[in-house]
Design a protein around this motif. Structure first.
Motif, PDB file in Angstrom:
ATOM      1  N   ARG A 340      87.671  -2.661 -29.574  1.00 48.95           N
ATOM      2  CA  ARG A 340      88.472  -3.633 -28.827  1.00 48.95           C
ATOM      3  C   ARG A 340      89.238  -4.578 -29.724  1.00 48.95           C
ATOM      4  N   SER A 524      84.525  -7.070 -18.507  1.00 44.82           N
ATOM      5  CA  SER A 524      83.786  -5.867 -18.181  1.00 44.82           C
ATOM      6  C   SER A 524      84.676  -4.867 -17.458  1.00 44.82           C
ATOM      7  N   HIS A 534      79.113 -11.100  -8.301  1.00 48.33           N
ATOM      8  CA  HIS A 534      78.525 -10.925  -9.630  1.00 48.33           C
ATOM      9  C   HIS A 534      79.162 -11.852 -10.658  1.00 48.33           C
ATOM     10  N   GLY A 536      77.875 -13.325 -13.082  1.00 51.87           N
ATOM     11  CA  GLY A 536      77.404 -13.114 -14.446  1.00 51.87           C
ATOM     12  C   GLY A 536      78.138 -12.003 -15.179  1.00 51.87           C
ATOM     13  N   ALA A 537      78.949 -11.272 -14.420  1.00 55.19           N
ATOM     14  CA  ALA A 537      79.615 -10.129 -15.032  1.00 55.19           C
ATOM     15  C   ALA A 537      80.601 -10.565 -16.105  1.00 55.19           C
TER      16      ALA A 537
ATOM     17  N   PHE B  19      74.225  -7.305 -12.627  1.00 52.43           N
ATOM     18  CA  PHE B  19      75.302  -8.274 -12.403  1.00 52.43           C
ATOM     19  C   PHE B  19      74.682  -9.443 -11.664  1.00 52.43           C
ATOM     20  N   GLY B  20      74.440 -10.526 -12.384  1.00 53.33           N
ATOM     21  CA  GLY B  20      73.754 -11.647 -11.771  1.00 53.33           C
ATOM     22  C   GLY B  20      72.363 -11.199 -11.369  1.00 53.33           C
ATOM     23  N   LYS B  22      71.844  -8.907  -9.088  1.00 55.63           N
ATOM     24  CA  LYS B  22      71.890  -7.544  -8.554  1.00 55.63           C
ATOM     25  C   LYS B  22      71.744  -6.516  -9.672  1.00 55.63           C
ATOM     26  N   VAL B  59      81.948  -1.167 -19.743  1.00 49.58           N
ATOM     27  CA  VAL B  59      80.900  -2.148 -19.492  1.00 49.58           C
ATOM     28  C   VAL B  59      79.815  -1.941 -20.547  1.00 49.58           C
ATOM     29  N   ASP B  62      73.053  -3.533 -20.453  1.00 47.47           N
ATOM     30  CA  ASP B  62      72.104  -4.571 -20.874  1.00 47.47           C
ATOM     31  C   ASP B  62      70.991  -3.952 -21.716  1.00 47.47           C
TER      32      ASP B  62
END
Lengths: 549, 313
Positions: A340, A524, A534, A536-537, B19-20, B22, B59, B62
């Motif tokens: 990237r 993301s 989401h 936190g994404a 994601f959070g 989820k 992506v 994690d």
């Protein structure tokens, strides 16, 4: 690095297929080419010197002047107390109406006009040296008229009031008339300088006399016209001022009437300026009036065209990441085997390339325009001093560097737009906010002027944007006016050291780069499909609140 | 599979993404072998696309490792990514550029892609004649084709396609199927296809992995899945009084009944016993208007594996 190059070529290919880019480049080229000519058309270049340019004085003018003075005065003899006096200067006999009772100043002026005109009409070679044609003839003409009148005044003093002082003055004015007469009738600079010297001694105007003395050395034949000479006199007076400041070891303060101690940097700068000017005077390479006008016109053209460059690169920077995200075409970059940071770097390089290409177009356009109009000899190289010697940078290289120096703020704005683009993924926001920032320059300038005595304003980004005059301290000797800002930056009322500004801008740029990269690398690329829950994404600094689709 | 003993082309171990609060993908592990077409089957929002995005570098997972062609995607990013090609969601190109130029730009980012190869893939997907048109003039199906061309351009070892049949006409689907099979079976490419359409999977894939709620529930060959589906046959019986028929069958309790409607009911019964079942109904006085075998029970097999529900985001 091959991958970066490939990405860079792709980026350039992609952008160069956009019609809007070419339209903006065309606007730039047109503005930069036509701008200088427009400047010349709307700007009265004589205006700069209108105070000192005398109106044309020709033989019929002088005849007319004399005749109308005669008409107004009527018969001179009516005032004459049977004592028309004659006096002789170097074998020429002058007639003066000298001793009158109750004569008023306007009458003396009329008499002097008549006498002076008679003298010029009978002795001056109008064909060889039209009076208004050169600085020497026009200045000597004015000097002659004034001195003649002064003599007439002295002659109006009644005999019984003529004391020693009168005799001294009278004798001095006679000498001065003699010098200025030689200067006028023989077109002789030496005599003119002597005339001025006598004036200077009596009026304390030594520096002006000194200036003309230097002028007479550069132009011994007295061929320069008024505006050219005045242009040169301005340079000479700067030169004399620098020397004076150096000898007094002071510098001019923030307000022009105050003096501050001379700093080491400024001392070097002044010494170098003196060196450059001395060399230029010697080689006759000082900026001529034509060069100065060319430089002003070129500056005008470049600054106007800069607007389009700002627009172009802010749009490119603001959209380079976000528009690819919006259309999804970023995917083919992400799938490709490139890291990237390479994508990030290649895009940035592409934008920088556009800044350079735009600068090149603008510089060449403006220079070509003025070169064709006023001659390429008016495009003077840049003078600077290194190792005690005067060197030059060829004009076109200098013009490009100058323009790039003017565009240093643009780099910061571009990084700003890029950072917003990477973080918000929204072209509109990135371009809008960045353009707003550029436009806010004016407001910031007002604020800075209001707080000009406080030092905290030095730490504002805007205060450190205009570096042109610091990078090119000897711009003045190339015909350019250095005390103005540009479209995207302005000159601070007080000087901030270059090293401070550069350090400041480098740190600022690095911070913006980091923010941009953080936004880009932490994306993301899932924004388009997943539910808006989401948060936190996206762990980016300026992540916007998710928008549900 | 005959190739399962060879080195996997793609190996995913314990991959997790949240994601959070989820959990989108929950400790998914599987291997993909050269020469097979692997189907990734699951309802919308099951985590198919997230897994694909993690493999493709969109992506960052994690947890877990992704190894492509022997290279760890995390530590050896560029080498790993050089062996992979694919389409995620819809294929997106630079719309104002021609298909050929798009491919040319993409080729620059890979080593050893020649001009001839670009012509070759354009020919392969049937776009040779319109390759110099701007992509914005393309239909969705044509965009899918050019996306496929791009994915195949650099001879990837692993080909990953996210719902590739979207927008394709029947001829296009047929072509795609042929290309994928040829890639896998003749060139030894490991192909992974995601879909929520079972029928498609059945025709295309050698192995199928079923995913729901971010968990990989089962991996089996297509034959195994088919057998599972065929085993649980059911019949739809048309009668004037289904309620009565249900009571009769319930009394007997041998034949489980479901899907009662105003004039039909479904009975789960083996082929060998349907005769007895119908006879029972007739004997007890129920009128039979028709008996039909329900063919599409692959869905039921799928529902059974995924726990019977379609989860919605």
């Amino acid at each position: 690095m091959n991958k970066v190059l490939a990405l860079y070529i792709n980026e350039m290919t992609k952008v160069s297929r956009k019609i809007s880019v070419w339209i903006l480049l065309l606007c730039m080229a047109l503005t930069t080419f036509l701008g200088p000519r427009f400047f010349l058309r709307v700007t009265d270049t004589e205006r700069y010197y209108e105070d000192t340019v005398i109106s044309a004085v020709t033989k019929p003018d002088i005849t007319k002047m004399r005749d109308s003075a005669r008409e107004e005065l009527g018969d001179p003899n009516q005032y004459v107390d049977h004592s028309t006096i004659r006096f002789t200067i170097q074998n020429e006999v002058f007639e003066l109406f000298a001793t009158y009772l109750n004569i008023d100043d306007s009458a003396i002026s009329e008499y002097s006009t008549i006498s002076c005109a008679n003298s010029i009409l009978s002795n001056y070679n109008f064909e060889a040296y039209p009076i208004e044609a050169t600085y020497l003839s026009s200045s000597a003409y004015i000097g002659y008229v004034i001195t003649f009148r002064d003599l007439c005044y002295l002659n109006s003093i009644p005999f019984d009031q003529r004391d020693n002082v009168w005799f001294q003055n009278y004798s001095r004015e006679c000498d001065r008339l003699d010098y200025v007469r030689t200067a006028l009738f023989s077109h002789d600079y030496g005599s003119f300088v002597k005339y001025l010297e006598m004036d200077g001694i009596s009026n304390g105007l030594n520096s002006e006399v000194e200036a003309v003395r230097i002028l007479s050395k550069i132009d011994p034949q007295g061929k320069f016209d008024s505006s050219e000479s005045n242009n040169l006199l301005e340079l000479i007076s700067d030169y004399l001022q620098y020397k004076q400041l150096l000898s007094m070891n002071v510098d001019i303060g923030d307000t022009s009437n105050s003096y501050i101690p001379l700093t080491a940097t400024r001392r070097v700068q002044l010494e170098n300026s003196v060196k450059i000017l001395e060399k230029q005077f010697e080689d006759h390479t000082y900026p001529s009036r034509a060069t100065t006008i060319s430089a002003s016109a070129i500056s005008f053209g470049m600054q106007t065209a800069q607007f389009f460059l700002v627009l172009l690169v802010i749009i490119l920077a603001g959209s380079s990441i976000s528009s690819e995200m919006a259309t999804g075409s970023i995917k083919s970059l992400i799938i490709a085997p490139v890291k990237r940071w390479k994508i990030f770097l290649a895009k940035l390089l592409a934008i920088v390339t556009w800044i350079f290409s735009g600068s090149l177009v603008i510089t060449l356009g403006a220079s070509l325009s003025m070169g064709l109009k006023s001659g390429f000899s008016t495009l003077a190289p840049y003078y600077y001093v290194s190792g005690g010697h005067v060197h030059t940078i060829p004009y076109i290289l200098f013009a490009l560097l100058l323009f790039l120096a003017n565009n240093i703020p643009l780099l910061v704005y571009v990084l700003f737009a890029y950072a917003i683009s990477c973080n918000t993924k929204n072209t509109g926001v990135a371009v809008g906010v960045s353009t707003g920032l550029v436009l806010s320059n004016t407001i910031t300038q007002v604020i800075i002027e209001a707080f000009s005595s406080s030092r905290w304003i030095d730490f504002l980004p805007m205060s450190n944007m205009y570096l042109t005059d610091k990078i090119f301290p000897y711009l003045r000797f190339n015909g350019f006016v250095s005390d103005v800002g540009s479209v995207i930056s302005f000159k601070m009322p007080h000087s901030i050291p270059l090293s401070f500004s550069v350090t400041y801008l480098v740190i600022l740029s690095l911070v913006l780069l980091l923010i941009a990269y953080d936004g880009f690398a932490s994306s993301s690329f899932l924004v388009r499909r997943l539910s808006p829950t989401h948060k936190g994404a996206r762990r980016s600094l300026f992540a916007p609140s998710p928008v549900s689709r | 599979m005959s190739d399962t003993k060879s080195e996997p082309a793609l190996s995913i171990t314990g991959t997790t993404k949240t994601f959070g609060s989820k959990v989108a993908v929950d400790h998914v592990s599987f291997d993909l072998y050269p020469g097979e077409v692997f189907g990734f089957l699951g309802p919308n929002g099951a985590g198919k696309t997230t897994i694909i995005k993690m493999i493709m570098g969109f992506v960052r997972p994690d947890e877990g490792t992704i190894i492509i062609n022997g290279y760890n995607r995390h530590t050896d990013y560029e080498k790993a990514m050089a062996s992979i090609g694919g389409i995620v969601e819809n294929p997106e190109m630079y719309n104002n550029l021609s298909a050929r130029l798009n491919l040319k730009m993409y080729a620059r980012l890979h080593d050893g892609v020649t001009k001839e190869r670009i012509d070759e893939v354009l020919e392969l997907v049937g776009l040779s004649e319109r390759a110099d048109e701007a992509v914005k003039k393309y239909s969705l199906g044509m965009k899918q084709r050019i996306g496929l061309a791009q994915a195949l351009l650099h001879h990837p070892k692993v080909l990953i396609l996210d719902e590739p049949t979207n927008g394709l006409d029947p001829a296009g689907i047929h072509l795609l199927r042929d290309i994928l099979k040829r890639c896998a079976h003749e060139e030894g490419v490991a192909v992974m296809v995601s879909s929520h359409l079972l029928g498609e999977m059945q025709l295309m894939c050698d192995r199928i992995g079923i995913i729901n709620h971010g968990k990989l529930l089962q991996i089996c060959t297509t034959e195994e899945l088919m057998q599972k589906a065929m085993k649980s046959n059911s019949y739809r019986i048309k009668t004037s009084d289904p309620k009565r028929a249900q009571d009769i069958l319930s009394e007997n309790s041998k034949y489980p009944v479901s899907n009662l409607s105003s004039d039909t009911l479904d009975v789960e019964v083996d082929e060998s016993e349907i005769n007895a079942c119908v006879r029972l109904l007739v004997e007890k006085g129920s009128d039979i208007l028709g008996v039909q075998k329900i063919e599409s029970s692959l869905e039921e097999a799928f529902l059974e594996i995924t726990g019977g529900g379609i989860n919605v985001e």
